[in-house]
Design an enzyme around this catalytic site. Structure first.
Site, PDB file in Angstrom:
ATOM      1  N   ASP A  80       0.798  -1.230   0.000  1.00  0.00           N
ATOM      2  CA  ASP A  80       0.000   0.000   0.000  1.00  0.00           C
ATOM      3  C   ASP A  80       0.830   1.280   0.000  1.00  0.00           C
ATOM      4  O   ASP A  80       0.434   2.283  -0.573  1.00  0.00           O
ATOM      5  CB  ASP A  80      -0.954   0.027   1.214  1.00  0.00           C
ATOM      6  CG  ASP A  80      -0.241  -0.180   2.544  1.00  0.00           C
ATOM      7  OD1 ASP A  80       0.999  -0.297   2.540  1.00  0.00           O
ATOM      8  OD2 ASP A  80      -0.923  -0.243   3.586  1.00  0.00           O
ATOM      9  N   HIS A  81       2.037   1.245   0.598  1.00  0.00           N
ATOM     10  CA  HIS A  81       2.762   2.497   0.797  1.00  0.00           C
ATOM     11  C   HIS A  81       3.528   2.970  -0.434  1.00  0.00           C
ATOM     12  O   HIS A  81       3.892   4.140  -0.515  1.00  0.00           O
ATOM     13  CB  HIS A  81       3.754   2.346   1.958  1.00  0.00           C
ATOM     14  CG  HIS A  81       3.119   2.576   3.297  1.00  0.00           C
ATOM     15  ND1 HIS A  81       2.088   1.794   3.765  1.00  0.00           N
ATOM     16  CD2 HIS A  81       3.362   3.500   4.257  1.00  0.00           C
ATOM     17  CE1 HIS A  81       1.732   2.233   4.971  1.00  0.00           C
ATOM     18  NE2 HIS A  81       2.487   3.260   5.287  1.00  0.00           N
TER      19      HIS A  81
ATOM     20  N   ARG B 238      -2.500  12.428   9.746  1.00  0.00           N
ATOM     21  CA  ARG B 238      -1.329  13.264  10.032  1.00  0.00           C
ATOM     22  C   ARG B 238      -1.292  14.457   9.095  1.00  0.00           C
ATOM     23  O   ARG B 238      -1.649  14.335   7.927  1.00  0.00           O
ATOM     24  CB  ARG B 238      -0.039  12.452   9.865  1.00  0.00           C
ATOM     25  CG  ARG B 238       0.020  11.368  10.905  1.00  0.00           C
ATOM     26  CD  ARG B 238       1.410  10.864  11.182  1.00  0.00           C
ATOM     27  NE  ARG B 238       1.361  10.114  12.424  1.00  0.00           N
ATOM     28  CZ  ARG B 238       2.092   9.033  12.690  1.00  0.00           C
ATOM     29  NH1 ARG B 238       2.965   8.608  11.812  1.00  0.00           N
ATOM     30  NH2 ARG B 238       1.977   8.419  13.844  1.00  0.00           N
TER      31      ARG B 238
ATOM     32  N   ARG C 224      13.265   1.898  14.045  1.00  0.00           N
ATOM     33  CA  ARG C 224      13.772   1.193  12.860  1.00  0.00           C
ATOM     34  C   ARG C 224      15.026   0.358  13.164  1.00  0.00           C
ATOM     35  O   ARG C 224      15.996   0.830  13.748  1.00  0.00           O
ATOM     36  CB  ARG C 224      13.959   2.162  11.702  1.00  0.00           C
ATOM     37  CG  ARG C 224      15.211   2.898  11.558  1.00  0.00           C
ATOM     38  CD  ARG C 224      15.130   3.816  10.328  1.00  0.00           C
ATOM     39  NE  ARG C 224      13.968   4.698  10.377  1.00  0.00           N
ATOM     40  CZ  ARG C 224      14.034   6.031  10.338  1.00  0.00           C
ATOM     41  NH1 ARG C 224      15.175   6.643  10.202  1.00  0.00           N
ATOM     42  NH2 ARG C 224      12.944   6.774  10.393  1.00  0.00           N
TER      43      ARG C 224
ATOM     44  N   SER D 164      12.239   6.682  16.087  1.00  0.00           N
ATOM     45  CA  SER D 164      11.600   5.541  15.447  1.00  0.00           C
ATOM     46  C   SER D 164      12.350   4.248  15.797  1.00  0.00           C
ATOM     47  O   SER D 164      13.552   4.263  16.040  1.00  0.00           O
ATOM     48  CB  SER D 164      11.590   5.764  13.934  1.00  0.00           C
ATOM     49  OG  SER D 164      12.079   4.650  13.268  1.00  0.00           O
TER      50      SER D 164
ATOM     51  N   ASP E 207       3.603  -0.747  11.409  1.00  0.00           N
ATOM     52  CA  ASP E 207       3.121   0.557  10.976  1.00  0.00           C
ATOM     53  C   ASP E 207       2.426   1.199  12.176  1.00  0.00           C
ATOM     54  O   ASP E 207       1.724   0.522  12.921  1.00  0.00           O
ATOM     55  CB  ASP E 207       2.110   0.419   9.827  1.00  0.00           C
ATOM     56  CG  ASP E 207       1.765   1.761   9.242  1.00  0.00           C
ATOM     57  OD1 ASP E 207       2.428   2.180   8.278  1.00  0.00           O
ATOM     58  OD2 ASP E 207       0.833   2.415   9.774  1.00  0.00           O
TER      59      ASP E 207
END
Ligand code: SF4
Length: 753
Positions: free
Chosen positions: A94-95, A447, A644, A642, A159
């Site tokens: 989707d991204h 956002r 990550r 984040s 996500d």
């Protein structure tokens, strides 16, 4: 879509025993949040509670991944040596789809531009038992809500808006790829036991006000940080009156207040949604354990005694809200918004209205927005702004198309974009954005930080419900209040928009021709994972080497980072994101944002082999080529931001052996441990000042590496002098085994084989 009814049966079969055991230990009535958390403990409730509700191991039921973050999660999972994922998992494309021309053309472009990523995700999913949702199938959170979320379950997702599934009574939490990999590999997942925020909803929504306005109001109250470390639990008669997808919208934007997640208790609206989305069997099962799928009555009767913080909102008096610009917690009731636009000199002319996204693309949302669009057509109003619709899933798109809503939007001048993130994640090739002109847009997304939608820092983005977005797009004017104002139509008449009307669930039921789902192979052993040989975006991982069973000597200082060093400083985002599936290529961003203590400059460090200054990644590659390890020294809260995992994997890949700092952000510290790195802290923070630019380090005591036992580091200064400093660590016995094996995945692989 194979939503694992057996897994749900198992969760419900254990609920009674687990909740009752927890109730005995805690010795008080339980909120819904506590029930689900205690029902998903990896260990026993007494063990978890005995440790003071700090960091606790959980056993989630499901994993969901979006395409950008799934790449490294799955590349790592391949290292675990398992034939299949340990819990039901899905991947969603989707991204990576850019919104430009409209759904069909954009999908063709995405399929060609991202072919190698999609081929990899499809094949790796097929091999390891993961459900794969193709590009165009929809946005992860909407697809999960429609197919997989279930009351009382626990899910992690790669996500931040994974929290959307709280609308269907699930504890659903956004995590980094490393956590997803662990859970798919069969390991527990660690979470700090959260605080509880209770939000009591009274009254009932009416007129222009919708579920979106509840969370916009909550964001205004709690701000973007107010939910940090907390799970938000909604309850009260007002909660029971909200549609299931409305609850999803509210939980979705819980990410915007920093909450760990948000949740509603199981009720008739959830049951109706489950039945409406062909999951009557799940609703039947949930009905039988319904008393465990909501908080205890005593908790809701006296919430002030059971929640750390309590907020009450009366839905009957709640006004539609518009939040922004540039932050989702700047909440304006619509009656005050026009004045705010004028006072702050925000561009009043509205350029674009965008509805949809994972936050607001339910059948109810689309039908309410379409009821406004239809009025534009009927009342001879021409929409003054551009207007786009992003359906959340192919199932919703197909159904609203069948029911005529897309035709209504088209009649108003709307453009339907692909069922994907598109403008919500900056994947919007907006015509003219490069000119960086001041302009306003309004969206029903979640956002609205600067540059998020179109990359233009001068785009003032506001957030509102789809029906308010539609009304303002018709007016083309941010100062228009559809509750009170009139518009001039093509005939010169003054007309007023009536209140929106919507339908929660399609009367004829949902329909879809091709939902875009690919079931995994029953036996994936013969399936080959597709990674193009010379790919710049994907690279299969090789296991990291095990510890050499001796103290680590002769490490060069790579960088002594000064001040803030977040995971963004360690592994930058932006243009680097396209390499997130290629560890070697993305490692070229390692620590390029960190400030070198010795010259106050980013990405310029001394190469001790040549005496010359160069970029951090290049310098580290030179050490690696010479077979020399290195050490990174840092300041306070190293690795915040984040979660990550690249920020831990890159140093590991390039041969950094230890990170020595004043303090760590906890998630990054854990990520380093998982990769087999040494994550150490100064026993005496003043020793940070003893580190000199030409130092060589010996880490001693590793043969006696044990929980709670300090290690020592000998600093060999260039002038021949030596100093020994003591360093702390937080490794438990299992994490020490990770270090010795060269990483947690090496241990899992050894245990599987
Ligand atoms: S639609 Fe937006 S918020 Fe939702 S998953 Fe996509 S990028 Fe994230």
């Amino acid at each position: 879509m194979a939503f694992d009814i057996e897994m749900i049966e198992k969760v419900y079969a254990n609920l009674d025993a687990k909740v009752n055991a927890a109730r005995k230990i805690v010795n008080k009535p339980l909120s819904l949040t506590e029930k689900i958390l205690y029902a998903h403990l990896w260990e026993s409730a007494s063990e978890a509670y005995g440790r003071g509700k700090s960091y606790v191991d959980f056993a989630p039921d499901r994993v969901a991944m979006q395409d950008a973050t799934a790449q490294m999660a799955l590349l790592q999972f391949m290292q675990a040596g398992r034939a299949k994922v340990a819990v039901p998992s899905t991947a969603h494309c989707d991204h990576l789809i850019q919104a430009k021309e409209g759904a069909n053309a954009d999908l063709v472009t995405a399929n060609s531009q991202n072919k190698e990523v999609y081929d990899f995700l499809a094949s790796v999913s097929n091999k390891y038992g993961i459900g794969f949702w193709k590009p165009g199938a929809g946005i992860i959170h909407q697809v999960v809500l429609e197919n997989y979320a279930f009351p009382g379950g626990m899910m992690i997702g790669t996500d931040s808006h994974t929290v959307n599934a709280g609308g269907l009574g699930m504890i659903a939490i956004g995590v980094g790829g490393a956590d997803a990999c662990d859970v798919m590999a069969g390991l527990p997942w660690e979470l700090k036991f959260p605080k509880l925020i209770g939000i009591k909803l009274t009254g009932k929504l009416s007129g222009w006000t919708s579920a979106k306005d509840v969370i916009l109001k909550v964001a205004g109250i709690l701000t973007v940080k107010g939910g940090t470390g907390a799970i938000v639990e909604y309850f009260g008669e007002g909660a029971l009156s909200l549609s299931c997808t409305g609850k999803g919208t509210i939980c979705n934007m819980g990410a915007e207040i920093g909450a760990t997640t948000s949740i509603f208790g199981y009720d008739k609206k959830m049951a109706a949604y489950l039945r409406g989305t062909e999951r009557a069997d799940v609703a039947d099962l949930a009905d039988k354990v319904a008393h465990h799928l909501t908080g205890d009555a005593e908790v809701y009767a006296n919430p002030e005694n059971y929640f750390d913080e309590l907020i009450e909102i009366d839905l009957s008096t709640l006004e539609p809200q518009i939040n922004g610009p540039f932050t989702p917690d700047l909440a304006w009731p619509i009656s005050k918004f026009a004045a705010a636009v004028k006072e702050n000199n925000w561009p009043a002319k509205l350029e674009v209205g965008l509805i949809g996204s994972c936050t607001n693309s339910s059948y109810e949302d689309i039908s309410r927005a379409a009821s406004i669009a239809q009025q534009a057509v009927d009342k001879h109003l021409q929409a003054k702004s551009e207007y786009t619709i992003t359906p959340g899933s192919e199932q919703v798109r197909y159904t609203v198309d069948r029911d005529g809503y897309l035709a209504t939007f088209a009649a108003m001048g709307g453009v339907v974009l692909a069922n994907a993130c598109g403008p919500c994640i900056g994947q919007w090739a907006r015509h003219g954005a490069e000119k960086q002109e001041r302009n306003s847009i309004i969206t029903s997304f979640n956002r609205n930080f600067a540059k998020r939608a179109d990359g233009n820092p001068n785009t003032f983005a506001f957030v509102a419900s789809p029906e308010i977005v539609t009304a303002l797009a018709i007016a083309g004017d941010l100062t228009f209040n559809p509750l009170t104002d009139t518009l001039t139509n093509a005939k010169g008449e003054q007309v007023k928009l009536d209140e929106p009307k919507g339908i929660e669930l399609p009367i004829k039921g949902f329909a879809v021709q091709d939902a875009g789902y690919q079931a995994p192979a029953a036996d994936g052993s013969k399936v080959t994972v597709l990674v193009a040989e010379n790919s710049s975006r994907l690279q299969l991982l090789a296991p990291f080497a095990a510890w050499e069973k001796q103290d680590i000597k002769g490490l060069k200082l790579l960088i002594k980072a000064k001040g803030k060093c977040t995971t963004d400083h360690i592994s930058m985002a932006g243009p680097w994101l396209k390499f997130r599936g290629h560890l070697d290529n993305i490692s070229n961003n390692m620590l390029i944002g960190a400030i070198n203590f010795f010259n106050d400059t980013a990405d310029t460090v001394k190469n001790q082999l040549t005496g010359e200054y160069g970029a951090v990644p290049a310098t580290q590659r030179a050490y690696k080529a010479a077979g020399i390890g290195s050490i990174v020294v840092g300041d306070e809260n190293y690795g915040e931001g984040s979660s990550r995992e690249h920020a831990a994997m890159e140093p590991r890949h390039l041969g950094v052996r230890a990170i020595l700092v004043k303090s760590f952000a906890r998630i990054h510290e854990t990520n380093l441990k998982k990769q087999g790195m040494l994550a150490l802290t100064f026993a005496n923070n003043a020793d940070y000042d003893k580190i000199l630019e030409d130092d060589t380090f010996d880490i001693n005591g590793l043969n006696e590496f044990a929980p709670g036992k300090q290690l020592s580091i000998c600093l060999n200064h260039a002038n021949g002098s030596k100093e020994t400093i003591m360093v702390n660590h937080t490794y438990n016995q299992q994490q020490i085994e990770w270090f010795k094996a060269g990483g947690a995945l090496n241990i899992i692989r050894a245990s599987v084989n």
